[in-house]
Enzyme design. Sequence first.
Site, PDB file in Angstrom:
ATOM      1  N   GLU A   1      61.411  73.966  18.232  1.00  0.00           N
ATOM      2  CA  GLU A   1      62.202  74.535  17.194  1.00  0.00           C
ATOM      3  C   GLU A   1      61.733  73.750  15.955  1.00  0.00           C
ATOM      4  O   GLU A   1      61.177  72.808  16.036  1.00  0.00           O
ATOM      5  CB  GLU A   1      63.530  74.242  17.681  1.00  0.00           C
ATOM      6  CG  GLU A   1      64.125  75.320  18.917  1.00  0.00           C
ATOM      7  CD  GLU A   1      64.257  76.472  18.662  1.00  0.00           C
ATOM      8  OE1 GLU A   1      63.771  77.135  17.762  1.00  0.00           O
ATOM      9  OE2 GLU A   1      65.210  77.136  19.420  1.00  0.00           O
TER      10      GLU A   1
ATOM     11  N   ASP B   1      56.518  77.147  28.763  1.00  0.00           N
ATOM     12  CA  ASP B   1      58.024  76.678  28.638  1.00  0.00           C
ATOM     13  C   ASP B   1      58.331  77.209  30.059  1.00  0.00           C
ATOM     14  O   ASP B   1      58.166  78.253  30.534  1.00  0.00           O
ATOM     15  CB  ASP B   1      58.630  77.061  27.309  1.00  0.00           C
ATOM     16  CG  ASP B   1      58.290  78.415  26.732  1.00  0.00           C
ATOM     17  OD1 ASP B   1      57.923  79.279  27.440  1.00  0.00           O
ATOM     18  OD2 ASP B   1      58.501  78.474  25.505  1.00  0.00           O
TER      19      ASP B   1
ATOM     20  N   ASP C   1      62.607  82.020  14.019  1.00  0.00           N
ATOM     21  CA  ASP C   1      62.732  80.605  13.282  1.00  0.00           C
ATOM     22  C   ASP C   1      61.472  79.725  13.170  1.00  0.00           C
ATOM     23  O   ASP C   1      61.345  78.745  12.716  1.00  0.00           O
ATOM     24  CB  ASP C   1      63.856  79.743  13.913  1.00  0.00           C
ATOM     25  CG  ASP C   1      63.643  79.215  15.309  1.00  0.00           C
ATOM     26  OD1 ASP C   1      62.531  79.615  15.663  1.00  0.00           O
ATOM     27  OD2 ASP C   1      64.588  78.630  15.801  1.00  0.00           O
TER      28      ASP C   1
ATOM     29  N   HIS D   1      59.464  78.985  15.840  1.00  0.00           N
ATOM     30  CA  HIS D   1      59.051  78.229  17.017  1.00  0.00           C
ATOM     31  C   HIS D   1      58.056  78.770  17.713  1.00  0.00           C
ATOM     32  O   HIS D   1      57.768  79.936  17.924  1.00  0.00           O
ATOM     33  CB  HIS D   1      60.414  77.836  17.979  1.00  0.00           C
ATOM     34  CG  HIS D   1      60.864  79.183  18.723  1.00  0.00           C
ATOM     35  ND1 HIS D   1      61.986  79.930  18.577  1.00  0.00           N
ATOM     36  CD2 HIS D   1      60.327  79.785  19.724  1.00  0.00           C
ATOM     37  CE1 HIS D   1      62.200  80.777  19.402  1.00  0.00           C
ATOM     38  NE2 HIS D   1      61.021  80.643  20.197  1.00  0.00           N
TER      39      HIS D   1
HETATM   40  C1  GLP Z   1      60.752  82.622  23.345  1.00  0.00           C
HETATM   41  C2  GLP Z   1      59.493  82.115  23.866  1.00  0.00           C
HETATM   42  C3  GLP Z   1      58.393  81.848  22.897  1.00  0.00           C
HETATM   43  C4  GLP Z   1      58.184  83.272  22.428  1.00  0.00           C
HETATM   44  C5  GLP Z   1      59.677  83.680  21.597  1.00  0.00           C
HETATM   45  C6  GLP Z   1      59.250  84.907  20.732  1.00  0.00           C
HETATM   46  O1  GLP Z   1      61.525  81.869  22.581  1.00  0.00           O
HETATM   47  N1  GLP Z   1      59.883  80.746  24.432  1.00  0.00           N
HETATM   48  O2  GLP Z   1      57.217  81.400  23.703  1.00  0.00           O
HETATM   49  O3  GLP Z   1      57.125  83.230  21.368  1.00  0.00           O
HETATM   50  O4  GLP Z   1      60.464  83.965  22.452  1.00  0.00           O
HETATM   51  O5  GLP Z   1      59.664  86.110  21.708  1.00  0.00           O
HETATM   52  P1  GLP Z   1      59.301  87.715  21.375  1.00  0.00           P
HETATM   53  O6  GLP Z   1      57.848  87.755  21.551  1.00  0.00           O
HETATM   54  O7  GLP Z   1      60.347  88.336  22.509  1.00  0.00           O
HETATM   55  O8  GLP Z   1      59.679  88.187  19.899  1.00  0.00           O
END
Ligand code: GLP
Length: 257
Positions: free
Chosen positions: A143, A67, A136, A138
Amino acid sequence: MRLEILKDEEAMSRRAAEVIARAVREKPDLVLGLATGGTPVGTYRELVRLYREGRIDFARVTTFNLDEYVGLEPHDPRSYHAYMEEHLFRHVNLRPEATHLPDGWAEDLEAECRRYEALIEAAGGIDLQLLGIGRDGHIGFNEPGARWEQGTRVVRLKPETRQDNARYFGGVLEAVPERAISMGIRTIMHARRLLLLAAGPHKAEIVRRAIEGPVSRHVPASILQLHPDALVLLDECAASQLTRARALARRQEQASG
Ligand code: GLP
């Protein structure tokens, strides 16, 4: 879905890098799906170390990131383009033309989504997709409520997700873009192998819901239960609320020696 519980985040990162390195050794022209966020930082650090030690060669590898935010220039230090440069790309021998992220700066975002999906297809699909998980549930930026049959598309971020990511935007919620381009659940599920990472106590509840709860659109990561080759690596903290799956992971570990 296979599950491994490692003692801490560092051990989880080492194991993740090992899985990726082995996949590259087995298929030097691997199509590797990449993720951002805090969780994979340690994995990238390990991959850079393995590269410096001559134990992984990215010369023929192609990458596709999950993304990118809409409205940030690729050179914006807060973009996922910049994140990938900082944590992986500039340190290893990936060919710049073989690394791909959606262009969140594109004028025609719909066309950009179609282009990205077509590029993945032209590369023969993703062999191994690295994933994190949002609080959440995702994956990528899909989402809760995301439809499973969707490919790469423009998504609207939930307030909780923007809040969690505000730390990359000077702690200012309003500075976090409201939209992103993300591979869809379908794109992710088409990958031949999935590798999901989660670490820390703040991920324990969502990990339990994703792994032990029902497969539901309300928890996008729960769809991994239906993938034929998904490996989940957790540290002890993220696994702390598991009951059934934990016992299963232990039995698998004993069986494999
Ligand atoms: C962002 C990314 C996700 C990732 C998520 C969790 O939203 N788009 O791909 O998995 O954050 O992030 P973290 O690893 O910092 O908890």
